[in-house]
Enzyme design. Sequence first.
Site, mmCIF file in Angstrom:
data_model
loop_
_atom_site.group_PDB
_atom_site.id
_atom_site.type_symbol
_atom_site.label_atom_id
_atom_site.label_comp_id
_atom_site.label_asym_id
_atom_site.label_seq_id
_atom_site.Cartn_x
_atom_site.Cartn_y
_atom_site.Cartn_z
ATOM 1 C CG ASP A 142 -1.892 1.108 1.273
ATOM 2 O OD1 ASP A 142 -2.784 1.080 0.418
ATOM 3 O OD2 ASP A 142 -1.786 2.006 2.133
ATOM 4 C CD GLU A 197 -2.169 2.617 -3.658
ATOM 5 O OE1 GLU A 197 -3.239 3.156 -3.923
ATOM 6 O OE2 GLU A 197 -1.586 2.766 -2.576
#
Length: 542
Positions: free
Chosen positions: A202, A260
Amino acid sequence: MSGGTEWWRHAVIYEIYVRSFQDSNGDGIGDLKGITQRLDHLQQLGVDALWLTPFFPSPNADFGYDVSDYCDVAPEYGTLADWDELVAEAGRRGMRLLVDFVMNHSSDQHAWFRAARSSREHPMRDWYVWRDGQPDGRPPTNWDSIFGGPAWTYDAPTGQWYYHAFLPEQPDINWHHPALREAMYDVARFWLGRGAAGFRLDATAHLFEDPAWPHDPDPAGGAGVGQKAYNANRPENHAVLRELRQLTDGYDGARVLLGESTIDHLPGLLQAYGAAGDEMQLPMNFMLGRLTQLDAARLKHHLDAAHHEIAGRGHTPVFFFGNHDQHRPWSRFGAAARDDAERDAIARLTSALLLTQPGTVLLYYGEEIGLADLPDSELAAAPLGPQRPRADDRDRCRTPMPWSAGPGAGFSSGTPWLPAGKRAATRHVEQQEAETGSLLHWTRRLLALRRSHPVLRAGRYLPLSSSHPSVLAYAVALPDGQAVLVALNCSAAAVSTRLDGAVALPGCDALLLASDDTVGLLTSAGLKLGAWGVLVASLRQR
Ligand code: NOJ
Ligand code: CA
């Protein structure tokens, strides 16, 4: 499992928003056991791996992206034993599992942050990013957070500010601190030891900030709040990602890092692979993934660049259109369409585009049936309550998976945490299963083609130019002579076009997939495609 070595180079990875996939105990919240119950659907679809959004204990300020314990399962999602069972059952069906590793921040309720804020002297104080305010009482810098408002929150008892790239409930951890770093690597070891095939990382762009803490003359301007030179893609990121890669490489079974990587230019995306290909194997391509219009020229630009610059250097490009943060592709690309039939035709085209790319492809749950965003009026009326403590605009793309008709849409025997929406009454998996012309069957056929034709997942991409501006066309080829042509009409009008490439096209051999029966094979006169027409055809070997 699909091959022990570098399976991820040509994989289809299916993202599951855990809260919304399948509820197994009637509390209205999707859970790990529910995913296990639905593995047959995923096996039949033919995906290689599942990325699960965070299922760890969390106060849900950002639905799991605020983690209060990295090494456990939130009671609402099940237990560690449920995780073990899911790993085993997925493995039996040839599928791997990726854990979402929230590296940039924890929850403000994590024991580490509670300790850090307890006093300036606490040994864990510097596991987070603390600064004194300016002499006039303002925050240390004038930076904004990505979710709005200042990037700093004042902690009155200790008289300092802590930094958060996202919500105040998501304090950034301080990756400069050796003990913190080791503690985070222990988290990675925990899940790798428990069967994770790797991680979706993330917010990898935000691990470090400029240590000079510069004043920003235009905080909301420039490249945007999340893309500033002082808060995104700092050079310091690379050492951490290299260390994490070394750690995962120490495990067997070709573990992988899917990132990401919200980078808006190709040189930056290339850097995310590491100068020596020694960082993330799979940074996502957001330049393509965030497109909102099917403009053949722009698509061609991004695909040509990804294959030439990324695959051309031996890296694996990562293609996607949907995820849990953005409008669903069915709604986004179909925004100007006349009706749902046309939106389905557009969705056939976008899934054909994705699933004929050599490289790795991400599908977001529900894309296989053309799941739509929850309309604004239904989103606004969706109730809050204990299962849904706060409203989030992104909930429009996080609705329960509609498996069948009925009040809980086959997702839950109770009241779903978020309504599945009116559309779910008529568009669901069971109905599409029964219709051979449905998007579900189309997506399955594409995945089956990708498996039966290695050229579609591992071939070399050959750009083609089309005489018609609405047609996007490319070929993929393997050194053994196998080659496939893909032609996509990105418009609602029937078109005729001629195609040219660096090498002469030998003409089609056999049709592999066509969106409708008006699509014809390539001849010396060119090619005809109906509205949003899709042609996938093998090319004659020379
Ligand atoms: C990216 C995640 O995809 C998003 O859902 C989340 O809100 C932010 N990172 C913060 O963790
Ligand atoms: Ca449940």
